[in-house]
Motif scaffolding. Sequence first.
Motif, short mmCIF file in Angstrom:
data_model
loop_
_atom_site.label_atom_id
_atom_site.label_comp_id
_atom_site.label_asym_id
_atom_site.label_seq_id
_atom_site.Cartn_x
_atom_site.Cartn_y
_atom_site.Cartn_z
N GLU A 42 0.80 -1.22 0.00
CA GLU A 42 0.00 0.00 0.00
C GLU A 42 0.84 1.27 0.00
N ALA A 43 2.15 1.13 -0.12
CA ALA A 43 3.03 2.31 -0.12
C ALA A 43 2.80 3.13 -1.39
N ASP A 44 2.88 4.45 -1.25
CA ASP A 44 2.77 5.36 -2.40
C ASP A 44 4.02 5.30 -3.26
N ARG A 45 5.17 5.16 -2.59
CA ARG A 45 6.43 5.13 -3.31
C ARG A 45 7.50 4.44 -2.47
N VAL A 46 8.56 4.06 -3.15
CA VAL A 46 9.70 3.44 -2.49
C VAL A 46 10.91 4.33 -2.75
N VAL A 47 11.60 4.69 -1.68
CA VAL A 47 12.77 5.56 -1.77
C VAL A 47 14.00 4.73 -1.43
N LYS A 48 15.02 4.81 -2.28
CA LYS A 48 16.28 4.12 -2.02
C LYS A 48 17.06 4.93 -0.99
N SER A 49 17.66 4.24 -0.04
CA SER A 49 18.42 4.92 1.00
C SER A 49 19.59 4.05 1.43
N VAL A 50 20.35 4.56 2.38
CA VAL A 50 21.49 3.84 2.95
C VAL A 50 21.32 3.81 4.47
N CYS A 51 21.58 2.67 5.05
CA CYS A 51 21.45 2.51 6.50
C CYS A 51 22.38 3.49 7.22
N PRO A 52 21.90 4.19 8.24
CA PRO A 52 22.72 5.19 8.92
C PRO A 52 23.55 4.68 10.09
N TYR A 53 23.52 3.39 10.39
CA TYR A 53 24.13 2.93 11.63
C TYR A 53 25.63 2.74 11.59
N CYS A 54 26.20 2.33 10.49
CA CYS A 54 27.66 2.11 10.47
C CYS A 54 28.21 2.50 9.11
N ALA A 55 29.48 2.29 8.92
CA ALA A 55 30.13 2.71 7.68
C ALA A 55 30.00 1.69 6.56
N VAL A 56 29.34 0.57 6.77
CA VAL A 56 29.19 -0.43 5.71
C VAL A 56 28.36 0.13 4.57
N GLY A 57 27.28 0.82 4.87
CA GLY A 57 26.46 1.45 3.83
C GLY A 57 25.49 0.50 3.17
N CYS A 58 24.82 -0.34 3.95
CA CYS A 58 23.84 -1.27 3.39
C CYS A 58 22.68 -0.50 2.75
N TYR A 63 9.71 2.56 2.39
CA TYR A 63 8.35 2.63 1.87
C TYR A 63 7.62 3.80 2.52
N VAL A 64 7.01 4.63 1.68
CA VAL A 64 6.37 5.86 2.14
C VAL A 64 4.91 5.86 1.72
N LYS A 65 4.04 6.21 2.66
CA LYS A 65 2.62 6.38 2.35
C LYS A 65 2.15 7.68 2.99
N ASP A 66 1.51 8.52 2.22
CA ASP A 66 1.01 9.81 2.68
C ASP A 66 2.11 10.65 3.33
N GLY A 67 3.33 10.57 2.77
CA GLY A 67 4.44 11.37 3.27
C GLY A 67 5.09 10.84 4.53
N LYS A 68 4.70 9.66 5.00
CA LYS A 68 5.27 9.10 6.22
C LYS A 68 5.91 7.74 5.92
N VAL A 69 7.01 7.48 6.58
CA VAL A 69 7.69 6.20 6.41
C VAL A 69 6.87 5.11 7.08
N THR A 70 6.56 4.05 6.33
CA THR A 70 5.75 2.97 6.89
C THR A 70 6.54 1.69 7.08
N HIS A 71 7.62 1.51 6.33
CA HIS A 71 8.38 0.28 6.43
C HIS A 71 9.77 0.49 5.83
N VAL A 72 10.77 -0.22 6.37
CA VAL A 72 12.12 -0.18 5.84
C VAL A 72 12.61 -1.62 5.73
N GLU A 73 13.16 -1.96 4.57
CA GLU A 73 13.75 -3.29 4.41
C GLU A 73 14.98 -3.20 3.52
N GLY A 74 15.75 -4.26 3.48
CA GLY A 74 16.97 -4.30 2.70
C GLY A 74 16.71 -4.15 1.22
#
Length: 189
Positions: A42-58, A63-74
């Motif tokens: 049901e997400a409006d769009r999917v935005v590519k990003s990089v994990c912020p926790y370490c320097a690996v850069g996974c 997943y965004v719906k109505d301007g709010k993040v609803t889910h994050v996966e690899g």
Amino acid sequence: MGVRTWIGSWPVYRQFTGDDPLGRGAAAKSAGTERIRARVSEADRVVKSVCPYCAVGCGQDVYVKDGKVTHVEGDPDSPVSRGRLCPKGSATLQLTTGSAREHRVLYRRPYGTEWEPLELDTAMEMIADRVIDARRRGWQWESEDGLRVRRTLGFASLGGATLDNEENYLIKKLFTALGAVQIENQARI
């Protein structure tokens, strides 16, 4: 429900009588399976990003719906992580939606015991004033040997492991331009 309808609902019967003899598609689906929807469908769009926790850069799919993040996966397209995330990366959603996330600047005065909210513009002005003051008080034109150094020992920079190469490059340029010589990164220590 008649016997014929009831038997027709069996996956094995559908497998042998339908177009899916290996039972990998429609023959294997039950009525319950048909009702299941992916949590990200049901997400409006999917935005590519990089994990912020370490320097690996996974890589992450956000997943965004109505301007709010609803889910994050690899992100399966990521050459770094190939769709996998560690436990911290899997919990990235909490960074944006968690109840402990602050959405304002907090400031604790010297010797203070309580945090107080502060406007972002005010905080940025305070930081700029302190950098200028520290640079002015710690500026050295020459070393004790008389060598021209043009530097300040009034402040330093310690970057974190979550910064990528581009961010580290810009931080190095900024602090070098300000005259700092003590520029380090936690990933090197």
